[in-house]
Design an enzyme around this catalytic site. Structure first.
Site, PDB file in Angstrom:
ATOM      1  N   GLU A 261      12.057   1.540   4.531  1.00  0.00           N
ATOM      2  CA  GLU A 261      10.968   1.939   5.416  1.00  0.00           C
ATOM      3  C   GLU A 261      11.246   1.681   6.896  1.00  0.00           C
ATOM      4  O   GLU A 261      10.675   2.358   7.751  1.00  0.00           O
ATOM      5  CB  GLU A 261       9.673   1.239   5.011  1.00  0.00           C
ATOM      6  CG  GLU A 261       9.229   1.510   3.581  1.00  0.00           C
ATOM      7  CD  GLU A 261       8.885   2.961   3.307  1.00  0.00           C
ATOM      8  OE1 GLU A 261       8.419   3.674   4.223  1.00  0.00           O
ATOM      9  OE2 GLU A 261       9.089   3.397   2.151  1.00  0.00           O
TER      10      GLU A 261
ATOM     11  N   GLY B 204       2.383   7.597   0.454  1.00  0.00           N
ATOM     12  CA  GLY B 204       3.321   8.726   0.480  1.00  0.00           C
ATOM     13  C   GLY B 204       4.291   8.573  -0.677  1.00  0.00           C
ATOM     14  O   GLY B 204       3.872   8.477  -1.833  1.00  0.00           O
TER      15      GLY B 204
ATOM     16  N   PHE C  47       0.844  -1.200   0.000  1.00  0.00           N
ATOM     17  CA  PHE C  47       0.000   0.000   0.000  1.00  0.00           C
ATOM     18  C   PHE C  47       0.876   1.244   0.000  1.00  0.00           C
ATOM     19  O   PHE C  47       1.670   1.473   0.907  1.00  0.00           O
ATOM     20  CB  PHE C  47      -0.915   0.006   1.224  1.00  0.00           C
ATOM     21  CG  PHE C  47      -1.913   1.131   1.220  1.00  0.00           C
ATOM     22  CD1 PHE C  47      -2.783   1.316   0.166  1.00  0.00           C
ATOM     23  CD2 PHE C  47      -1.978   2.010   2.291  1.00  0.00           C
ATOM     24  CE1 PHE C  47      -3.709   2.356   0.156  1.00  0.00           C
ATOM     25  CE2 PHE C  47      -2.909   3.050   2.305  1.00  0.00           C
ATOM     26  CZ  PHE C  47      -3.773   3.220   1.237  1.00  0.00           C
TER      27      PHE C  47
END
Length: 183
Positions: free
Chosen positions: A93, A17, A14
């Site tokens: 991430e 950003g 998903f």
């Protein structure tokens, strides 16, 4: 980290950003999708990519909120590329452990639910900044710069991409307009 055996197959990620405009991997398929129970917010200090430890920036995160929803893009990883994509996503991430991995349920335009990997902010992490006003966010973003460039670039790219694919995010639109007027 989620054990690979518990990840959805096919692997969807998903994007809400920077993954929207810079996924960092070849996308086999993409779909506009909605995640319920979370909203997109500039609620995480960035001390690596869009700021420094001395002058943190802000990046977007999925922040849990009752009744909220976040529209973004589900990105399907090409078959066979999952192991390498996971390594790269985790390096990118999970750099400071302010995000954690979660398997979430998304809904696409046809409202058919499907599972995806998402990166969610850890509200207990020192980098969580959930109480900032939009004006405070604008002041931080305006002056921060990190290893991947200016914080404003991150904001403008995300806001522009959301607008391009027809997703309305009033807070991002306000921040982008506010900071473009300063430039």
């Amino acid at each position: 980290m989620i054990p690979d055996s518990e990840l959805p197959s096919p692997l969807w990620v998903f994007g809400y950003g920077s993954l929207l405009w810079n996924p960092g991997f070849d996308v086999a398929e993409q779909r506009v999708a909605r995640l319920d129970g979370f909203h997109r917010a500039f609620c995480m200090s960035s001390i690596h990519h869009r700021g420094t430890e001395e002058k943190p920036g802000l990046v977007l995160a999925l922040d849990e909120a009752e009744g909220a929803s976040c529209q973004g893009v589900a990105l399907r990883v090409a078959p066979g590329q999952e192991p390498q994509v996971l390594v790269e996503l985790r390096e990118r991430e999970l750099i400071s452990s302010a995000y954690y991995e979660a398997v979430v349920t998304l809904r696409a335009d046809d409202d058919a639910p499907f599972k995806a990997l998402a990166y969610v902010v850890d509200r207990e992490h020192v980098q969580y900044q959930g109480a900032l006003s939009l004006e405070q966010q604008a002041r931080i973003i305006a002056h921060a710069h990190g290893g991947r460039g200016p914080n404003t670039e991150y904001l403008f790219n995300t806001a522009d991409h959301l607008a391009h694919i027809g997703i309305t995010d009033p807070d991002l639109a306000w921040l982008a307009a506010r900071l473009r007027n300063e430039a």
